[in-house]
Design an enzyme around this catalytic site. Structure first.
Site, PDB file in Angstrom:
ATOM      1  CE  LYS A 101      61.658 126.628  77.056  1.00  0.00           C
ATOM      2  NZ  LYS A 101      62.030 126.648  75.972  1.00  0.00           N
ATOM      3  CG  HIS A 138      64.144 122.327  77.689  1.00  0.00           C
ATOM      4  ND1 HIS A 138      64.235 122.202  76.430  1.00  0.00           N
ATOM      5  CD2 HIS A 138      64.548 121.013  77.966  1.00  0.00           C
ATOM      6  CE1 HIS A 138      65.097 121.227  75.905  1.00  0.00           C
ATOM      7  NE2 HIS A 138      65.427 120.346  76.826  1.00  0.00           N
ATOM      8  CG  ASP A 248      60.995 122.588  70.215  1.00  0.00           C
ATOM      9  OD1 ASP A 248      61.380 123.706  70.257  1.00  0.00           O
ATOM     10  OD2 ASP A 248      61.522 121.511  70.728  1.00  0.00           O
TER      11      ASP A 248
HETATM   12 ZN   LIG Z   1      62.207 124.710  71.947  1.00  0.00          ZN
END
Ligand SMILES: [Zn+2]
Length: 349
Positions: A101, A138, A248
């Protein structure tokens, strides 16, 4: 006639389960109905090694108190300047992780260890591409000169598109897409996919600001305009296999959410399925609900859908849904989707 849907046990491809008392208070809400849970690594300190990922997964499973033999957390490492190609290779080959991530430094909760630019990590990204490790992004610029509602699109254009162009073998999930730019980019590149949250599908910025400030709807990337919400909903409702549910879900104590400076994050794991089902029901698209919550994400991450079957019925449950929970430390957390939860019941077939 009762509205009824039957579908493979769903997966949540983006969830924050936290640690300690908060983990203990929230994990059952993911474990009850979800099978896979792709758990985000932004703890303090972040999860950056195979050993840490394995240990965190064990803490998560130990915290579950509901009967959930189906529940299977899958892990991710936090992409930092210290993460080496060797550690990525080790974690992947050991089966400790399903992804890596990327967070832009400072964009959201516990993101200080992230990077400013994706291509600064080119050696690790090249290793990931050759091994087949998915990159989760992100996508949000941290340029203070940019309007907050334009930051996702800017990051996608400036940072994500060049990586997709330069590394066609690297598969990328654009996480929690909040704009039509994200939808378009996922469709443009074969190796790109998108997770979409219940709140970005059903809320827009007027919901946050028009009738009194609702800090419970503050998250990153920020919920954007109605036009963007409609683009997200259209992508999810279309059944396009590139888009799938990632809640999320991100719990914070009310003391942090309703503070003078409120934290970003919405706790939606308890009622995510009801919120999404109600959206699909409103658009007469319940025949594509299963693809969005159970099929598309599993296919993207190379697993078969669950063989368990769940049933949802649109009948008012006898008991009003709870709207808060309390941790052992005394922190209260507000739940998202209470109105939809009052319309739907869920059971195992
Ligand atoms: Zn998140």
């Amino acid at each position: 006639m009762t509205v009824r849907i039957e579908f493979a046990r769903p997966d949540d491809w983006h969830v924050h389960l936290r640690d300690d008392e908060m983990l203990a208070a929230v994990v059952d809400h993911s474990a009850r109905w979800f099978r896979k849970a792709l758990v985000m690594p932004n703890l303090t300190p972040p999860i950056t090694s195979a050993a840490q990922a394995v240990a965190y997964r064990e803490r998560i499973l130990a915290a579950v108190t509901v009967d959930a033999p189906h529940f299977d957390p899958v892990m991710s490492l936090y992409l930092t300047a210290d993460l080496s190609p060797a550690e990525v290779t080790r974690a992947w080959n050991e089966g400790a992780i399903c992804s890596i991530k990327f967070y832009p430094a400072g964009a959201t909760t516990n993101s200080d260890a992230g990077g400013t630019s994706l291509l600064q990590f080119a050696p690790v990204l090249e290793t990931m591409a050759s091994l087949g490790v998915p990159l989760l992004v992100h996508a949000e610029s941290t340029d203070p000169a940019l309007d907050i509602f334009d930051r996702e699109a800017a990051f996608l254009v400036d940072e994500v598109a060049p990586v997709l162009e330069r590394m066609p073998e690297l598969s990328v999930t654009v996480e929690h897409i909040s704009t039509s730019t994200g939808i378009d980019m996922v469709r443009q590149f074969d190796q790109a996919y998108g997770s979409i949250t219940p709140h970005h599908l059903t809320c827009d910025r007027s919901d946050i600001l028009a009738n009194g400030l609702r800090p419970e709807l503050y998250c990153k990337p920020v919920i954007n305009s109605a036009e963007h919400r409609k683009a997200l909903a259209a992508a999810a409702l279309s059944g396009d296999p590139k888009f799938f549910l990632g809640t999320d879900s991100a719990p914070h104590p009310l003391s942090a959410k309703e503070a003078r400076v409120a934290k970003a994050g919405i706790f939606n794991a308890p009622y995510a399925l009801e919120v999404v089902a109600e959206l699909f029901h409103e658009h007469d698209a319940l025949d594509r609900f299963e693809a969005f919550v159970s099929g598309n994400g599993a296919a993207r991450y190379g697993v078969e859908p669950s063989t368990d079957r769940l049933v949802m019925e649109r009948t008012e449950p006898a008991v009003a849904p709870v709207d808060t929970l309390e941790t052992a430390a005394g922190d209260v957390v507000r739940l998202f989707g209470v109105a939809e939860a009052a319309l739907w019941s869920i059971s195992l077939l």
